[in-house]
Design an enzyme around this catalytic site. Structure first.
Site, PDB file in Angstrom:
ATOM      1  N   LYS A  88       0.896  -1.386  -0.078  1.00 31.24           N
ATOM      2  CA  LYS A  88       0.126   0.044  -0.041  1.00 31.24           C
ATOM      3  C   LYS A  88       0.671   1.275   0.027  1.00 31.24           C
ATOM      4  O   LYS A  88       0.602   2.375  -0.537  1.00 31.24           O
ATOM      5  CB  LYS A  88      -0.987  -0.137   1.078  1.00 31.24           C
ATOM      6  CG  LYS A  88      -2.131  -1.047   1.045  1.00 31.24           C
ATOM      7  CD  LYS A  88      -3.293  -0.824   1.993  1.00 31.24           C
ATOM      8  CE  LYS A  88      -4.458  -1.616   1.652  1.00 31.24           C
ATOM      9  NZ  LYS A  88      -4.352  -3.028   1.899  1.00 31.24           N
ATOM     10  N   GLU A 110      -9.955   6.833   3.594  1.00 35.17           N
ATOM     11  CA  GLU A 110     -11.013   5.723   4.218  1.00 35.17           C
ATOM     12  C   GLU A 110     -10.232   4.736   4.698  1.00 35.17           C
ATOM     13  O   GLU A 110      -9.290   4.376   3.889  1.00 35.17           O
ATOM     14  CB  GLU A 110     -12.130   5.434   3.291  1.00 35.17           C
ATOM     15  CG  GLU A 110     -11.748   4.430   2.537  1.00 35.17           C
ATOM     16  CD  GLU A 110     -10.903   4.646   1.331  1.00 35.17           C
ATOM     17  OE1 GLU A 110     -10.653   5.975   0.938  1.00 35.17           O
ATOM     18  OE2 GLU A 110     -10.036   4.073   0.910  1.00 35.17           O
ATOM     19  N   SER A 375       1.834  -9.873  -0.688  1.00 31.03           N
ATOM     20  CA  SER A 375       1.679  -8.459  -0.561  1.00 31.03           C
ATOM     21  C   SER A 375       1.698  -7.803   0.745  1.00 31.03           C
ATOM     22  O   SER A 375       2.121  -6.571   0.823  1.00 31.03           O
ATOM     23  CB  SER A 375       0.182  -8.204  -0.905  1.00 31.03           C
ATOM     24  OG  SER A 375      -0.742  -9.133  -0.177  1.00 31.03           O
TER      25      SER A 375
HETATM   26  C1  LIG Z   1      -5.092  -4.001   1.256  1.00 25.76           C
HETATM   27  C2  LIG Z   1      -4.302  -5.146   1.150  1.00 25.76           C
HETATM   28  C3  LIG Z   1      -4.649  -6.124   0.098  1.00 25.76           C
HETATM   29  C4  LIG Z   1      -5.873  -5.985  -0.733  1.00 25.76           C
HETATM   30  O1  LIG Z   1      -5.722  -5.020  -1.346  1.00 25.76           O
HETATM   31  P1  LIG Z   1      -5.550  -5.029  -2.935  1.00 25.76           P
HETATM   32  O2  LIG Z   1      -5.963  -3.293  -3.437  1.00 25.76           O
HETATM   33  O3  LIG Z   1      -6.422  -5.973  -3.696  1.00 25.76           O
HETATM   34  O4  LIG Z   1      -4.102  -5.188  -3.143  1.00 25.76           O
HETATM   35  C5  LIG Z   1      -4.001  -7.302   0.132  1.00 25.76           C
HETATM   36  N1  LIG Z   1      -2.838  -7.428   0.757  1.00 25.76           N
HETATM   37  C6  LIG Z   1      -2.737  -6.708   1.959  1.00 25.76           C
HETATM   38  C7  LIG Z   1      -1.281  -7.093   2.740  1.00 25.76           C
HETATM   39  C8  LIG Z   1      -3.045  -5.497   1.993  1.00 25.76           C
HETATM   40  O5  LIG Z   1      -2.792  -4.626   3.077  1.00 25.76           O
END
Ligand SMILES: *Cc1c(COP(=O)(O)O)cnc(C)c1O
Length: 396
Positions: A88, A110, A375
């Site tokens: 993010k 948000e 992610s």
């Molecule tokens: C917010 C988040 C997601 C989901 O958001 P995407 O916009 O689909 O990437 C996935 N993995 C993590 C670690 C997150 O914090």
């Protein structure tokens, strides 16, 4: 009103906004159009991605995990190693720098689970911007540590008491604020969704993931991967990885949605989603027979959203990306397996992608290559996993 054609991905996307917000979006579109072509701006973004957030992230060969499953080689793109613990920050840095270029003094955001709120508060502190984060009362109570983190970073957390007091109500309040404040305020949206230009802009800021991964796999394996796997909440980490490979027709791509407990879920593309309009865009969404947005569920807060970014709707329709879902229970098993085989505690969102990699890797030859987008890191989820598995009940 005529919408710019570039605001659509096939028939998805668009810019469904109230008249009062049109000037704000025209200004944002123009600014993004200008700065996305400005090499000075790109250099500045790169500087902060590298020196502040910790790019580039490694592409790590998970050898023990791969051997345990006994099939394809599984590589992990380590977005979990970034500052604040997830992808993010890539988008938050880009948008905050754009806000500064636009002369904005304040950002609003948000947040559901608080992860995007923390990323926004972080970049606001970094660039000396005022920051207000909207969060539903229910979410704020479940995610108290993230509320405190945002406060430590100097942000003001605005508790939302309307509706179900969760993410979608926080979005509504943020939009209301923006309508009155856009002269000095930028709305820092957290995923590749919402009205144009957000789906394009957020994808572009996240595309660094795929660009790096492509160069890294060519460097280590001297060829492109066979399969890419990423979890899909709003869709930003997935599109960030996929976008660099979309023209490579031999590279298979799989997006993993939250299958929840099998009954309640957030499977918009693989479940019973329908095409509709929510939060300023046309895409797949989960609604009941009266057209009301359905309550979704996932063990991972980041995948718990009733709609999905419009480019994913298009890629789904074109069959270019395959979408599947993983259950809460499968994500939890994958979470443990990665902890035990690799010494990496993954975010529960990312665990959905790992769960699917585990399912398919065993059916692929040992000479095949999978890249999973890791992610985020799972520190934020450790207490939640403990509670779920001890039967104390979910925090959410
Ligand atoms: C917010 C988040 C997601 C989901 O958001 P995407 O916009 O689909 O990437 C996935 N993995 C993590 C670690 C997150 O914090």
């Amino acid at each position: 009103m005529n919408r710019p054609t570039s605001s659509y991905f096939g028939k998805y996307g668009g810019q469904f906004i109230p008249e009062t917000l049109v000037p704000a979006f025209r200004e944002l579109e123009a600014a993004y159009e200008k700065f996305s072509k400005d090499s000075g701006f790109a250099k500045e973004v790169d500087y902060y991605l590298k020196q502040y957030a910790g790019r580039e992230t490694p592409l790590y060969y998970a050898e023990r995990l791969s051997k345990k499953i006994g099939g394809a080689k599984i590589y992990l793109k380590r977005e979990d190693l970034l500052h604040t613990g997830a992808h993010k920050i890539n988008n938050a840095l880009g948008q905050a720098l754009l806000a500064k270029k636009m002369g904005k003094k304040r950002i609003i955001a948000e947040t559901g689970a608080g992860q995007h709120g923390v990323a926004s508060a972080t970049v606001a502190a970094l660039f000396g911007l005022k920051c207000d984060v909207y969060m539903g009362r229910v979410d704020a109570e479940r995610q108290a540590p993230n509320v405190y983190r945002m406060k430590l970073l100097g942000a003001n957390v605005k508790i939302v008491e309307t509706g179900s007091k969760t993410l979608k109500d926080a979005v509504n309040e943020a939009i209301r604020d923006y309508t009155a404040s856009f002269a000095d305020t930028h709305y820092l949206l957290g995923s590749a969704l919402g009205p144009h230009p957000y789906p394009t802009m957020v994808r572009d800021f996240q595309s660094v993931i795929g660009k790096e991964a492509r160069a890294q796999i060519l460097e280590t394996e001297n060829r492109l991967p066979d399969t890419l796997i990423a979890c899909v909440g709003g869709g930003s980490n997935a599109i960030g990885l996929f976008s660099a490979f979309l023209k490579d027709s031999k590279v298979e791509m799989i997006g993993v949605e939250a299958g929840g407990d099998g009954k309640k879920h957030a499977a918009r593309l693989t479940g019973d989603g329908k095409v509709g309009i929510l939060h300023g865009m046309k895409s797949y969404l989960l609604e009941d027979e009266f057209g009301q947005i359905k309550e979704t569920h996932s063990v991972s807060a980041g995948l718990d959203y009733p709609s999905v970014g419009p480019q994913h709707a298009q890629l789904f329709e074109q069959n270019r990306v395959k979408y599947v879902s993983a259950l809460d229970s499968e994500a939890l098993s994958a979470f443990h397996l990665l902890c035990e085989t690799e010494g990496i505690i993954p975010a529960l969102e990312s665990s959905h992608a790992i769960a699917h990699a585990i399912k398919v890797a065993g059916q692929m030859g040992k000479n095949k290559i999978i890249i999973v987008n890791l992610s985020g890191r799972g520190d934020k989820d450790v207490d939640h996993v403990r509670r779920v598995e001890d039967g104390e009940g979910e925090l959410r």
